[in-house]
Scaffold this motif. Structure first.
Motif, PDB file in Angstrom:
ATOM      1  N   VAL A 143     -15.441 -12.363  43.664  1.00  0.00           N
ATOM      2  CA  VAL A 143     -16.058 -11.430  44.610  1.00  0.00           C
ATOM      3  C   VAL A 143     -15.918 -10.034  44.009  1.00  0.00           C
ATOM      4  O   VAL A 143     -14.820  -9.546  43.792  1.00  0.00           O
ATOM      5  N   ARG A 144     -17.034  -9.398  43.728  1.00  0.00           N
ATOM      6  CA  ARG A 144     -17.056  -8.143  42.986  1.00  0.00           C
ATOM      7  C   ARG A 144     -16.844  -6.914  43.865  1.00  0.00           C
ATOM      8  O   ARG A 144     -16.982  -6.949  45.081  1.00  0.00           O
ATOM      9  N   TYR A 145     -16.559  -5.827  43.212  1.00  0.00           N
ATOM     10  CA  TYR A 145     -16.349  -4.514  43.834  1.00  0.00           C
ATOM     11  C   TYR A 145     -17.451  -4.234  44.853  1.00  0.00           C
ATOM     12  O   TYR A 145     -18.639  -4.376  44.558  1.00  0.00           O
ATOM     13  N   GLY A 146     -17.062  -3.830  46.058  1.00  0.00           N
ATOM     14  CA  GLY A 146     -18.007  -3.448  47.098  1.00  0.00           C
ATOM     15  C   GLY A 146     -18.633  -4.616  47.840  1.00  0.00           C
ATOM     16  O   GLY A 146     -19.394  -4.408  48.773  1.00  0.00           O
ATOM     17  N   GLU A 147     -18.324  -5.848  47.444  1.00  0.00           N
ATOM     18  CA  GLU A 147     -18.823  -7.028  48.154  1.00  0.00           C
ATOM     19  C   GLU A 147     -17.758  -7.490  49.142  1.00  0.00           C
ATOM     20  O   GLU A 147     -16.576  -7.237  48.947  1.00  0.00           O
TER      21      GLU A 147
END
Length: 154
Positions: free
Chosen positions: A87-91
């Motif tokens: 799960v990436r940054y900002g998600e």
């Protein structure tokens, strides 16, 4: 994956958290992240990962995906935490969505409990971003959790 050191304990205080961030390395992999009130006397404060964490806390996007980690958790929890690492940054994901990402059944109470235990026992918060899961539970202190969610716009 970037190996950012060998072995040891590194820590630095950050004004953005009113806490220190302590990172434990073994064999060039991060095995623990914690948030003591002050930097332990035996910790070194000179490490590139601490620089990156400082930049992140000042608003520089970073998902730390290239940092080598060594998960020292049971295999079933490892699968959940490895899925969370994607799960990436900002998600942001729900507990149910994380359960599915970990190839588990979000209609099975045992699988949902496994995900909750994995989040609560996450040994490497921030690098394994439980703060990106809506509704927790979380391994990070509430103040850290709120700060990093705000930084990422969650």
């Amino acid at each position: 994956m970037v190996s950012m050191g060998t072995s040891g304990v590194f820590a630095r205080a950050y004004d953005e958290l009113d806490l220190a961030v302590e990172v434990g390395f073994a064999g060039g992999r991060v095995i623990a992240v914690s948030f003591p009130e002050r930097v332990p006397e035996d910790a070194d404060d000179d490490h590139a990962l601490l620089d990156r964490i400082g930049e992140y806390l000042r608003g520089e996007p970073d998902d730390f995906a290239d940092v080598a980690v060594g998960l020292t958790v049971p295999t079933d929890r490892r699968g959940v935490l490895e899925a969370l690492r994607e799960v990436r940054y900002g998600e942001e994901v729900s507990v149910s969505r994380l359960t599915r990402l970990a190839a588990l059944d979000d209609n099975d109470p045992d699988d949902l409990e496994l995900v909750s235990r994995s989040l609560r026992g996450n040994p490497i918060p921030i690098l394994i971003p439980e703060h990106r899961v809506q509704g927790g539970p979380y391994a990070t202190p509430a103040s850290v959790h709120e700060t990093v969610r705000r930084l990422e716009g969650l």
